[in-house]
Design an enzyme around this catalytic site. Structure first.
Site, mmCIF file in Angstrom:
data_model
loop_
_atom_site.group_PDB
_atom_site.id
_atom_site.type_symbol
_atom_site.label_atom_id
_atom_site.label_comp_id
_atom_site.label_asym_id
_atom_site.label_seq_id
_atom_site.Cartn_x
_atom_site.Cartn_y
_atom_site.Cartn_z
ATOM 1 N N HIS A 16 -75.819 -30.452 82.630
ATOM 2 C CA HIS A 16 -77.416 -30.644 82.873
ATOM 3 C C HIS A 16 -77.493 -32.023 82.189
ATOM 4 O O HIS A 16 -78.427 -32.512 81.417
ATOM 5 C CB HIS A 16 -77.201 -29.279 82.050
HETATM 6 C C1 UD1 Z 1 -82.371 -30.158 76.427
HETATM 7 C C2 UD1 Z 1 -81.893 -30.929 75.105
HETATM 8 C C3 UD1 Z 1 -80.141 -30.427 74.972
HETATM 9 C C4 UD1 Z 1 -79.815 -29.324 75.281
HETATM 10 C C5 UD1 Z 1 -80.699 -28.549 76.526
HETATM 11 C C6 UD1 Z 1 -80.243 -27.350 76.813
HETATM 12 C C7 UD1 Z 1 -82.568 -32.865 74.684
HETATM 13 C C8 UD1 Z 1 -83.374 -34.623 74.261
HETATM 14 N N1 UD1 Z 1 -82.118 -32.644 74.708
HETATM 15 O O1 UD1 Z 1 -81.883 -31.015 77.090
HETATM 16 O O2 UD1 Z 1 -79.771 -31.283 73.734
HETATM 17 O O3 UD1 Z 1 -78.296 -28.951 75.167
HETATM 18 O O4 UD1 Z 1 -82.560 -29.025 76.133
HETATM 19 O O5 UD1 Z 1 -80.472 -27.230 78.197
HETATM 20 O O6 UD1 Z 1 -83.675 -32.141 73.206
HETATM 21 N N2 UD1 Z 1 -86.821 -28.524 82.685
HETATM 22 C C9 UD1 Z 1 -87.879 -27.063 83.865
HETATM 23 N N3 UD1 Z 1 -87.645 -26.089 82.946
HETATM 24 C C10 UD1 Z 1 -87.767 -25.713 81.584
HETATM 25 C C11 UD1 Z 1 -87.179 -27.084 81.228
HETATM 26 C C12 UD1 Z 1 -87.065 -28.087 81.719
HETATM 27 O O7 UD1 Z 1 -87.921 -27.535 84.967
HETATM 28 O O8 UD1 Z 1 -88.420 -24.883 81.336
HETATM 29 C C13 UD1 Z 1 -86.745 -29.585 83.648
HETATM 30 C C14 UD1 Z 1 -87.409 -30.803 83.740
HETATM 31 O O9 UD1 Z 1 -87.100 -31.541 85.026
HETATM 32 C C15 UD1 Z 1 -87.216 -31.653 82.862
HETATM 33 C C16 UD1 Z 1 -85.851 -31.201 82.404
HETATM 34 O O10 UD1 Z 1 -85.329 -30.387 82.864
HETATM 35 O O11 UD1 Z 1 -87.938 -33.070 82.302
HETATM 36 C C17 UD1 Z 1 -84.977 -31.651 81.594
HETATM 37 O O12 UD1 Z 1 -85.625 -30.948 79.966
HETATM 38 P P1 UD1 Z 1 -85.533 -31.263 78.452
HETATM 39 O O13 UD1 Z 1 -86.007 -30.164 77.834
HETATM 40 O O14 UD1 Z 1 -86.143 -32.613 78.387
HETATM 41 O O15 UD1 Z 1 -83.993 -31.397 78.567
HETATM 42 P P2 UD1 Z 1 -82.601 -31.175 78.293
HETATM 43 O O16 UD1 Z 1 -82.229 -31.249 79.080
HETATM 44 O O17 UD1 Z 1 -83.109 -29.179 79.123
#
Ligand code: UD1
Length: 359
Positions: free
Chosen positions: A207
């Protein structure tokens, strides 16, 4: 004492569980603020219900966005919460955008900040998590370090006086759930279609932005996993699904079988049922280590360097460059090397409460 925990992303909910449980045995007031960085039920709700965490007192509902938008949204939304709650300590966890925003909001209003999981470093300045960790450690008043290595990093940055070694709260929760799983207290996890839990399989997650956000790199990683000689159960994070869809890549192909993320107990059971783990997650590297399964990490570096001892964890950033050795590396059996207890004794959360009270 009133402590306000700021959480938002899946790994923070896992760390919150033992902290909330430790506070529940005291007279202290513990306020939980969920930023809403993760909002899918699979990444958020199932951790509250599955780990017995009380519902958040405050939900900021910020959702997804670019780094600036997401961090800024949490920052702005925290102001009135802090003004109202006036905590003795703001407790922030790990290295996400929610961690940094919670920290900056609190120090600007002169609330004391304690950083749980302080002192971790990848020394890779391209990682968003590395910015978040370094900035949080330098802004916080109390640095709660999980390992001796983390204490050394903090000392090297001039932060020794604010640092305390408490151990890793992930040990508290992981070992408790392991015991419940082995005692048969949890149903068998729902593995991706195509995975037979009674036959050898590898468990995989992917991820990190460094791996998912470059189409060529992601395609090469997926192909490498698909080419392995054993079935690979890929628990797909929404970011991975979104990127793979965007680039037209199939997550189920060859040996690779994609399915949904698992709740925490399901994850522990899936690791225990596996022959090994392939991942770019920090938490899962450590869970594999604690549960005595060999781990292959699809990154050039790790913050959890203790897991590399004795070949329990191996760093392989570009598996396609290894040729036939890739398969033998990913499917290697568990080493005989003793693992010791570099992450503590499973009583870190209790120590966190004590240190907060005494500081
Ligand atoms: C975040 C953390 C990372 C951690 C990870 C655990 C930061 C910079 N990164 O990364 O350190 O390892 O969480 O999972 O804070 N999305 C969904 N549903 C959700 C959440 C996210 O669909 O409930 C999708 C969205 O398209 C979003 C993307 O995932 O833009 C990334 O989510 P985001 O919270 O920005 O970062 P993670 O990759 O989850």
């Amino acid at each position: 004492m009133k402590v306000l925990s700021v959480v938002g992303a899946r790994p923070q909910l896992v760390k919150l569980a033992p902290i909330a449980a430790a506070f529940a045995t005291t007279e202290h007031e513990h306020v939980i603020v969920h930023t809403g960085q993760h909002y899918d039920a699979d990444l958020s709700d199932v951790f509250f219900s599955g780990l017995g965490i009380p519902d958040p007192d405050v939900h900021l509902g910020v959702g997804s966005g670019s780094h600036g938008v997401q961090t800024g949204a949490v920052l702005g939304a925290m102001d009135p919460v802090l003004e109202r709650e006036k905590p003795d300590w703001v407790l922030v966890y790990g290295d996400t955008n929610s961690t940094l925003a919670g920290t900056v909001a609190a120090v600007k209003q002169h609330f004391r900040v304690a950083h749980l999981e302080a002192g971790l470093r990848s020394f890779n300045r391209r990682m968003p998590e590395e910015h978040n960790r370094v900035l949080t450690d330098h802004a916080a008043d109390l640095l709660l370090a999980p390992t001796e290595e983390a204490m050394r990093h903090l000392a090297a940055e001039g932060l020794a006086q604010r640092s305390v070694l408490v151990g890793d709260v992930m040990v508290d929760v992981c070992l408790r759930i392991r015991d419940a799983v082995t005692a048969g207290e949890h149903p068998r996890p729902v593995l991706p279609d195509g995975i037979d839990p009674d036959q050898p399989y590898l468990l995989a997650t992917l991820h990190r932005a460094e791996n998912t956000d470059d189409p060529e790199r992601l395609a090469a990683l997926i192909e490498s996993l698909a080419a392995l000689p054993v079935p690979v159960a890929l628990l797909a994070h929404p970011r991975l699904i979104a990127r793979a869809d965007g680039y037209g890549l199939k997550l189920t192909q060859g040996s690779l079988h994609a399915g949904r993320p698992l709740p925490y107990a399901g994850m522990v059971a899936a690791v225990l049922g596996s022959a090994g783990v392939v991942t770019d997650s920090g938490g899962l590297q450590k869970e594999a280590y604690l549960l005595a399964r060999p781990c292959t990490t699809l990154r050039p570096e790790t913050e959890w360097v203790e897991t590399l001892e004795g070949d329990w964890n191996r760093l392989i950033p570009n598996p396609w460059t290894l040729g036939a050795e890739w398969a033998s590396a990913a499917t290697r059996t568990a080493p005989a090397a003793d693992r010791g207890e570099p992450y503590g004794d499973g009583r870190a959360a209790q120590r966190v409460v004590e240190v907060l009270q005494q500081s």
